[in-house]
Design a protein around this motif. Structure first.
Motif, PDB file in Angstrom:
ATOM      1  N   TYR A 275       0.803  -1.221   0.000  1.00  6.10           N
ATOM      2  CA  TYR A 275       0.000   0.000   0.000  1.00  6.10           C
ATOM      3  C   TYR A 275       0.840   1.277   0.000  1.00  6.10           C
ATOM      4  O   TYR A 275       0.570   2.197  -0.809  1.00  6.10           O
ATOM      5  N   PRO A 276       1.872   1.433   0.863  1.00  9.56           N
ATOM      6  CA  PRO A 276       2.672   2.673   0.812  1.00  9.56           C
ATOM      7  C   PRO A 276       3.318   2.907  -0.556  1.00  9.56           C
ATOM      8  O   PRO A 276       3.375   4.049  -1.036  1.00  9.56           O
ATOM      9  N   GLN A 277       3.790   1.855  -1.216  1.00 10.41           N
ATOM     10  CA  GLN A 277       4.409   1.999  -2.524  1.00 10.41           C
ATOM     11  C   GLN A 277       3.387   2.469  -3.565  1.00 10.41           C
ATOM     12  O   GLN A 277       3.682   3.346  -4.391  1.00 10.41           O
ATOM     13  N   ILE A 278       2.170   1.891  -3.520  1.00  8.33           N
ATOM     14  CA  ILE A 278       1.140   2.296  -4.480  1.00  8.33           C
ATOM     15  C   ILE A 278       0.750   3.752  -4.274  1.00  8.33           C
ATOM     16  O   ILE A 278       0.624   4.531  -5.238  1.00  8.33           O
ATOM     17  N   ILE A 279       0.555   4.162  -3.030  1.00 10.14           N
ATOM     18  CA  ILE A 279       0.157   5.554  -2.742  1.00 10.14           C
ATOM     19  C   ILE A 279       1.253   6.529  -3.182  1.00 10.14           C
ATOM     20  O   ILE A 279       0.968   7.594  -3.770  1.00 10.14           O
ATOM     21  N   ASN A 280       2.508   6.204  -2.901  1.00 11.13           N
ATOM     22  CA  ASN A 280       3.608   7.102  -3.283  1.00 11.13           C
ATOM     23  C   ASN A 280       3.693   7.254  -4.799  1.00 11.13           C
ATOM     24  O   ASN A 280       3.895   8.366  -5.312  1.00 11.13           O
ATOM     25  N   LYS A 281       3.564   6.146  -5.537  1.00 13.06           N
ATOM     26  CA  LYS A 281       3.593   6.239  -6.996  1.00 13.06           C
ATOM     27  C   LYS A 281       2.413   7.068  -7.514  1.00 13.06           C
ATOM     28  O   LYS A 281       2.579   7.912  -8.414  1.00 13.06           O
ATOM     29  N   PHE A 282       1.230   6.786  -6.959  1.00 16.00           N
ATOM     30  CA  PHE A 282       0.042   7.513  -7.403  1.00 16.00           C
ATOM     31  C   PHE A 282       0.201   9.004  -7.138  1.00 16.00           C
ATOM     32  O   PHE A 282      -0.127   9.855  -7.994  1.00 16.00           O
TER      33      PHE A 282
END
Length: 421
Positions: A275-282
């Protein structure tokens, strides 16, 4: 060819649902049970010797056994237990064997009677103590009540009973010891069938005492004025196989459910990590000027280029499913909300609702909301990493204890053997 065919069968079995596997296991166990039962009981007939007499094999040296046999006497059929003495063998610990024989002798001779104070049926005056190789000869003070075979021969007995003193002379290779005790004989109450069974046991006892050096014991062919036909009793091991097969099928279902729970737990942990990786990319793509749809598609496509269409990581697979739904014409906001519900985790549901509300109300402030969400996700990720580290430390305790035991053995064993006695 056979190996390839076996591999295909195993692969097909792995792809079947667990209930089908369990059903197959249960059916196979039932078929094996039926086959084994038929095999055991199709060979129920006992062997014949050269003279045409029915015989049954004795146990090994010093191994007395009791066998359940099915006997037909005229029109009557009964299951009767008879004692078969083992072949002669050499004795190793004579003193201990004598003491054990004295302790167990009363129990051996009771032959179904409740206690020495209440003897209503024939005693089993054994000629050899089981598992010891010690021969037994008997003497008594009332031969008019009980004979040397243990049969009650008194025609009239009082309700108070008659006390008979038994003396057992234990013999092994010229050494003897004596054991004395009393029994109270009470009147017998026997029906016709019980009388027949008693007669059969008497004849079997006589046959057992004859030709002890032979490999086979000759079973009596007549008892109580009736002709006897012997067969083996039913073998129970087929039913054990049935229970084992059904138990294996149940364990297969339980194991599969446990695997599903473990897989679900692993998916939740992977989503928490991703989840943190997806949010940061988004957040990065939104700040670079991409729309929500393009940022979503870009994250999915980058992941698919690295890992393929099915990566085994639920968060990215659900994002890919939402992308295909959007391309198929479904409303974009509903796809984001559905993505959050399919993931099941509160963070993903919050993320899906955030994107859906943004499409309805406009893109203003989305970057700030994503920044705050990324910061919270990063803090959650640190807590998760700390938790995983604690769990890993706990799991290492078992091998550490095993290593400690090994070290103690290495240190103490040489020290023990070095002690001078």
């Amino acid at each position: 060819m056979a190996g390839k065919r076996l591999k295909r069968i195993c692969a097909a079995a792995r792809d079947r649902p667990v209930y089908i596997k369990a059903g197959i296991a249960a059916v196979v166990s039932v078929l094996c049970c039926a086959g084994l039962y038929m095999w055991d009981n199709s060979h129920a007939a006992l062997e014949k010797n050269e003279a045409g007499q029915t015989v049954i094999e004795r146990g090994g040296t010093g191994e007395d056994t009791t066998r359940e046999l099915h006997v037909q006497a005229g029109e009557t059929e009964e299951d009767v237990e008879i004692r078969i003495s083992g072949r002669t063998y050499t004795e190793e610990e004579l003193d201990q064997a004598f003491e054990r024989a004295k302790t167990d002798l009363q129990e051996y001779i009771l032959n179904g009677n409740k206690s020495p104070d209440e003897v209503r049926t024939a005693l089993s005056l054994i000629t050899e103590v089981p598992d010891t190789g010690i021969r037994v000869s008997w003497e008594m003070d009332r031969y008019d009540v009980i004979d040397l075979q243990g049969n009650i021969i008194a025609e009239e007995l009082t309700e108070e009973g008659t006390v008979v003193q038994l003396k057992a002379i234990l013999t092994y290779e010229g050494r003897q010891q004596v054991c004395e005790f009393g029994v109270r004989v009470l009147p017998q109450i026997l029906g016709e069938e019980e009388e027949l069974i008693r007669s059969i046991r008497e004849e079997a006892g006589k046959a057992d005492g004859e030709n002890r050096s032979e490999k086979y014991m000759i079973l009596p062919d007549r008892a109580g004025g009736r002709e006897l036909k012997w067969t083996k009793g039913p073998e129970p091991r087929a039913f054990g196989l049935l229970v084992l097969g059904i138990g294996g099928a149940c364990m297969l279902i339980v194991s599969d459910r446990q695997k599903e729970k473990e897989k679900e737990k692993q998916n939740i942990r992977q989503m928490q990590i991703d989840y943190p990786q997806i949010i940061n990319k988004f957040n990065l793509y939104i700040r670079a000027g991409m729309t929500v749809r393009k940022a979503w598609f870009r994250i999915v496509q980058d992941h698919q280029m690295r890992n393929g269409d099915k990566s085994g990581r639920k968060a990215y697979d659900e994002m890919a499913a939402a992308m295909y739904q959007i391309r198929g014409g479904l409303p974009e906001g509903e796809c984001y909300e559905s993505f959050g519900h399919r993931c099941g985790e509160p963070a993903y549901r919050r993320f899906g609702m955030l994107l859906s509300q943004n499409l309805r109300k406009g893109s203003g402030g989305l970057a700030e909301l994503l920044e705050r969400e990324a910061s919270e996700a990063f803090e959650d990720r640190k807590k998760l990493a700390k938790k995983l580290g604690e769990e890993a430390g706990t799991k290492l305790m078992i091998p550490l204890f095993m290593m400690l035991v090994i070290v103690l053995i290495i240190v103490t064993v040489p020290a023990f053997f070095s002690i001078q006695i």
